[in-house]
Motif scaffolding. Structure first.
Motif, PDB file in Angstrom:
ATOM      1  N   HIS A 146       0.836  -1.201   0.000  1.00 39.47           N
ATOM      2  CA  HIS A 146       0.000   0.000   0.000  1.00 39.47           C
ATOM      3  C   HIS A 146       0.873   1.254   0.000  1.00 39.47           C
ATOM      4  CE1 HIS A 146      -3.377   2.661   0.971  1.00 39.47           C
ATOM      5  NE2 HIS A 146      -2.616   3.180   1.926  1.00 39.47           N
ATOM      6  N   ALA A 147       1.923   1.242   0.820  1.00 36.48           N
ATOM      7  CA  ALA A 147       2.823   2.395   0.892  1.00 36.48           C
ATOM      8  C   ALA A 147       3.535   2.634  -0.439  1.00 36.48           C
ATOM      9  CB  ALA A 147       3.854   2.183   2.000  1.00 36.48           C
ATOM     10  N   ALA A 148       3.794   1.541  -1.170  1.00 33.02           N
ATOM     11  CA  ALA A 148       4.470   1.658  -2.461  1.00 33.02           C
ATOM     12  C   ALA A 148       3.507   2.019  -3.587  1.00 33.02           C
ATOM     13  CB  ALA A 148       5.179   0.341  -2.789  1.00 33.02           C
ATOM     14  N   GLY A 149       2.210   2.055  -3.277  1.00 30.53           N
ATOM     15  CA  GLY A 149       1.220   2.391  -4.289  1.00 30.53           C
ATOM     16  C   GLY A 149       0.862   1.246  -5.212  1.00 30.53           C
ATOM     17  N   VAL A 150       1.274   0.029  -4.842  1.00 29.15           N
ATOM     18  CA  VAL A 150       0.992  -1.146  -5.673  1.00 29.15           C
ATOM     19  C   VAL A 150      -0.456  -1.590  -5.514  1.00 29.15           C
ATOM     20  CG1 VAL A 150       1.644  -3.539  -6.126  1.00 29.15           C
ATOM     21  CG2 VAL A 150       3.399  -1.875  -5.503  1.00 29.15           C
ATOM     22  N   ILE A 151      -0.989  -1.450  -4.305  1.00 25.54           N
ATOM     23  CA  ILE A 151      -2.380  -1.792  -4.020  1.00 25.54           C
ATOM     24  C   ILE A 151      -2.984  -0.678  -3.165  1.00 25.54           C
ATOM     25  CG2 ILE A 151      -1.943  -4.278  -4.085  1.00 25.54           C
ATOM     26  CD1 ILE A 151      -2.062  -4.247  -0.992  1.00 25.54           C
ATOM     27  N   TYR A 152      -4.312  -0.706  -3.031  1.00 22.00           N
ATOM     28  CA  TYR A 152      -4.979   0.209  -2.111  1.00 22.00           C
ATOM     29  C   TYR A 152      -5.560  -0.616  -0.969  1.00 22.00           C
ATOM     30  CZ  TYR A 152      -8.096   3.664  -0.102  1.00 22.00           C
ATOM     31  OH  TYR A 152      -8.727   4.509   0.776  1.00 22.00           O
ATOM     32  N   ALA A 153      -4.915  -0.533   0.187  1.00 21.67           N
ATOM     33  CA  ALA A 153      -5.364  -1.291   1.353  1.00 21.67           C
ATOM     34  C   ALA A 153      -4.985  -0.503   2.604  1.00 21.67           C
ATOM     35  CB  ALA A 153      -4.732  -2.670   1.375  1.00 21.67           C
ATOM     36  N   PRO A 154      -5.713   0.570   2.903  1.00 24.50           N
ATOM     37  CA  PRO A 154      -5.366   1.407   4.050  1.00 24.50           C
ATOM     38  C   PRO A 154      -5.459   0.694   5.391  1.00 24.50           C
ATOM     39  CG  PRO A 154      -7.517   2.011   3.139  1.00 24.50           C
ATOM     40  CD  PRO A 154      -6.888   1.066   2.184  1.00 24.50           C
ATOM     41  N   ASP A 155      -6.319  -0.330   5.473  1.00 21.44           N
ATOM     42  CA  ASP A 155      -6.420  -1.134   6.702  1.00 21.44           C
ATOM     43  C   ASP A 155      -5.721  -2.468   6.449  1.00 21.44           C
ATOM     44  OD1 ASP A 155      -7.062  -2.532   8.994  1.00 21.44           O
ATOM     45  OD2 ASP A 155      -9.154  -1.874   9.039  1.00 21.44           O
ATOM     46  N   ALA A 156      -4.407  -2.470   6.626  1.00 18.44           N
ATOM     47  CA  ALA A 156      -3.616  -3.666   6.318  1.00 18.44           C
ATOM     48  C   ALA A 156      -3.999  -4.850   7.191  1.00 18.44           C
ATOM     49  CB  ALA A 156      -2.128  -3.360   6.472  1.00 18.44           C
ATOM     50  N   ALA A 157      -4.326  -4.580   8.453  1.00 14.68           N
ATOM     51  CA  ALA A 157      -4.667  -5.671   9.370  1.00 14.68           C
ATOM     52  C   ALA A 157      -5.938  -6.389   8.924  1.00 14.68           C
ATOM     53  CB  ALA A 157      -4.837  -5.131  10.787  1.00 14.68           C
ATOM     54  N   ALA A 186      -4.429 -20.079  -5.853  1.00  8.19           N
ATOM     55  CA  ALA A 186      -4.144 -19.291  -4.655  1.00  8.19           C
ATOM     56  C   ALA A 186      -3.667 -17.880  -4.994  1.00  8.19           C
ATOM     57  CB  ALA A 186      -3.108 -20.003  -3.792  1.00  8.19           C
ATOM     58  N   LEU A 187      -2.768 -17.771  -5.951  1.00  7.53           N
ATOM     59  CA  LEU A 187      -2.227 -16.455  -6.279  1.00  7.53           C
ATOM     60  C   LEU A 187      -3.255 -15.598  -7.011  1.00  7.53           C
ATOM     61  CD1 LEU A 187       0.217 -14.669  -5.957  1.00  7.53           C
ATOM     62  CD2 LEU A 187       1.135 -15.595  -8.089  1.00  7.53           C
ATOM     63  N   ARG A 188      -4.017 -16.219  -7.917  1.00  6.36           N
ATOM     64  CA  ARG A 188      -5.060 -15.471  -8.613  1.00  6.36           C
ATOM     65  C   ARG A 188      -6.076 -14.915  -7.604  1.00  6.36           C
ATOM     66  NH1 ARG A 188      -6.729 -19.063 -12.045  1.00  6.36           N
ATOM     67  NH2 ARG A 188      -5.678 -18.264 -13.899  1.00  6.36           N
ATOM     68  N   GLY A 189      -6.504 -15.751  -6.684  1.00  6.09           N
ATOM     69  CA  GLY A 189      -7.459 -15.294  -5.678  1.00  6.09           C
ATOM     70  C   GLY A 189      -6.880 -14.217  -4.784  1.00  6.09           C
ATOM     71  N   THR A 190      -5.595 -14.359  -4.447  1.00  6.67           N
ATOM     72  CA  THR A 190      -4.925 -13.354  -3.628  1.00  6.67           C
ATOM     73  C   THR A 190      -4.900 -12.016  -4.349  1.00  6.67           C
ATOM     74  OG1 THR A 190      -3.545 -14.979  -2.481  1.00  6.67           O
ATOM     75  CG2 THR A 190      -2.713 -12.724  -2.586  1.00  6.67           C
ATOM     76  N   TYR A 191      -4.577 -12.051  -5.633  1.00  6.82           N
ATOM     77  CA  TYR A 191      -4.551 -10.818  -6.425  1.00  6.82           C
ATOM     78  C   TYR A 191      -5.935 -10.180  -6.486  1.00  6.82           C
ATOM     79  CZ  TYR A 191       0.248 -10.996  -8.210  1.00  6.82           C
ATOM     80  OH  TYR A 191       1.598 -10.945  -8.333  1.00  6.82           O
ATOM     81  N   GLU A 192      -6.947 -10.998  -6.657  1.00  7.95           N
ATOM     82  CA  GLU A 192      -8.308 -10.464  -6.716  1.00  7.95           C
ATOM     83  C   GLU A 192      -8.695  -9.791  -5.401  1.00  7.95           C
ATOM     84  OE1 GLU A 192     -10.804 -13.695  -7.858  1.00  7.95           O
ATOM     85  OE2 GLU A 192     -10.162 -13.658  -9.970  1.00  7.95           O
ATOM     86  N   LEU A 193      -8.344 -10.420  -4.291  1.00  7.91           N
ATOM     87  CA  LEU A 193      -8.656  -9.836  -2.984  1.00  7.91           C
ATOM     88  C   LEU A 193      -7.912  -8.525  -2.752  1.00  7.91           C
ATOM     89  CD1 LEU A 193      -8.697 -13.037  -0.733  1.00  7.91           C
ATOM     90  CD2 LEU A 193     -10.627 -11.534  -1.213  1.00  7.91           C
ATOM     91  N   GLU A 198      -3.895  -8.421 -12.690  1.00 10.23           N
ATOM     92  CA  GLU A 198      -3.079  -9.413 -13.373  1.00 10.23           C
ATOM     93  C   GLU A 198      -3.425 -10.824 -12.918  1.00 10.23           C
ATOM     94  OE1 GLU A 198       1.628 -10.798 -13.616  1.00 10.23           O
ATOM     95  OE2 GLU A 198       1.071  -8.893 -12.691  1.00 10.23           O
ATOM     96  N   PRO A 199      -3.828 -11.720 -13.832  1.00  8.50           N
ATOM     97  CA  PRO A 199      -4.132 -13.107 -13.438  1.00  8.50           C
ATOM     98  C   PRO A 199      -2.865 -13.869 -13.151  1.00  8.50           C
ATOM     99  CG  PRO A 199      -4.272 -12.902 -15.810  1.00  8.50           C
ATOM    100  CD  PRO A 199      -4.034 -11.509 -15.282  1.00  8.50           C
ATOM    101  N   ALA A 200      -2.941 -14.809 -12.216  1.00 11.59           N
ATOM    102  CA  ALA A 200      -1.756 -15.604 -11.885  1.00 11.59           C
ATOM    103  C   ALA A 200      -2.179 -16.906 -11.271  1.00 11.59           C
ATOM    104  CB  ALA A 200      -0.863 -14.839 -10.924  1.00 11.59           C
ATOM    105  N   THR A 201      -1.349 -17.908 -11.428  1.00 10.12           N
ATOM    106  CA  THR A 201      -1.558 -19.184 -10.759  1.00 10.12           C
ATOM    107  C   THR A 201      -0.258 -19.624 -10.127  1.00 10.12           C
ATOM    108  OG1 THR A 201      -1.006 -20.423 -12.765  1.00 10.12           O
ATOM    109  CG2 THR A 201      -3.346 -19.930 -12.382  1.00 10.12           C
ATOM    110  N   VAL A 202      -0.370 -20.491  -9.145  1.00  8.19           N
ATOM    111  CA  VAL A 202       0.823 -21.053  -8.526  1.00  8.19           C
ATOM    112  C   VAL A 202       1.221 -22.270  -9.330  1.00  8.19           C
ATOM    113  CG1 VAL A 202       1.758 -22.194  -6.490  1.00  8.19           C
ATOM    114  CG2 VAL A 202       0.263 -20.205  -6.224  1.00  8.19           C
ATOM    115  N   SER A 203       2.458 -22.313  -9.741  1.00  7.72           N
ATOM    116  CA  SER A 203       2.926 -23.444 -10.530  1.00  7.72           C
ATOM    117  C   SER A 203       3.764 -24.363  -9.675  1.00  7.72           C
ATOM    118  CB  SER A 203       3.758 -22.941 -11.718  1.00  7.72           C
ATOM    119  OG  SER A 203       4.859 -22.179 -11.258  1.00  7.72           O
ATOM    120  N   ALA A 204       3.868 -25.617 -10.097  1.00  6.98           N
ATOM    121  CA  ALA A 204       4.660 -26.597  -9.359  1.00  6.98           C
ATOM    122  C   ALA A 204       6.128 -26.282  -9.482  1.00  6.98           C
ATOM    123  CB  ALA A 204       4.362 -27.984  -9.897  1.00  6.98           C
TER     124      ALA A 204
END
Length: 204
Positions: A146-157, A186-193, A198-204
């Motif tokens: 959030h501080a880097a401006g990559v995401i907007y999440a003022p309530d990090a907790a 997992a990563l795609r869902g994390t990004y959505e939240l 950017e879509p992503a998946t966890v690879s083996a």
């Protein structure tokens, strides 16, 4: 002294494996001693009860795992890279576990905590404390992003609590289904939240 120390360690390894692959309730002290190759009298030399052993075992396991998480979540690594590394680490760990035990076992702390939360208060508190610490890794990462401006999440907790619950839910679902593929998103869902397109998946 070497033999004594080895017996204690074997008891800790045995209880972790038996509870994780089975359950706390179904695991007896006799089972633990048999698995560890330790006499029952030696068990009570080290521990007062099964709960006492489980508490010490998960604390020692946490001490071993914490340095790796410290490395993954190092502030020197870009925040989103930390998340990717963490989720890949989780996938690879579950893959190794399935290869060894023939099953996806999910998070041992969640499995154990859900089972004993109304029965073993000291053990429950130990698990809760470790899970809170693990969630702090996500919180600091989200705060940095959030501080880097990559995401907007003022309530990090709050965002960390949501993200942690999402990922632990995936691990639990993967255990129930015995299916590693559950963790692929997992990563795609994390990004959505986090509001990242950017879509992503966890690879083996």
């Amino acid at each position: 002294m070497g033999r004594v120390s080895d017996a204690k360690q074997r008891l800790m390894e045995a209880v972790k494996e038996l509870i994780w692959t089975g359950s706390y309730g179904s695991t007896t002290i006799d089972d633990i001693c048999e698995k560890a190759g330790v006499k029952k009298g030696s068990f009570y030399y080290f521990f007062d009860s099964k709960a006492d052993l489980a508490e010490v075992a998960i604390e020692e396991d946490w001490k071993l795992r914490r340095p790796e998480l410290d490395s993954i979540f190092s502030p020197t690594i870009p925040p989103l890279e930390r998340l990717r590394k963490y989720l890949e680490f989780g996938y690879n760990l579950q893959s190794q576990i399935k290869a060894k035990y023939g099953a996806v076992l999910g998070c041992p702390l969640f499995s154990l905590g859900a089972e004993v939360s109304t029965q073993e208060e000291r053990l429950q508190k130990k698990i809760e404390g470790i899970l809170d610490y693990k969630r702090k890794y996500l919180e600091s990462t989200i705060r940095d992003a959030h501080a880097a401006g990559v995401i907007y999440a003022p309530d990090a907790a709050a965002k960390a609590r949501t993200l942690f619950a999402f990922y632990q839910g995936l691990l639990t679902d993967a255990r129930i289904r015995n299916d590693l593929e559950v963790l692929r998103d997992a990563l795609r869902g994390t990004y959505e939240l986090l509001g990242i397109k950017e879509p992503a998946t966890v690879s083996a």
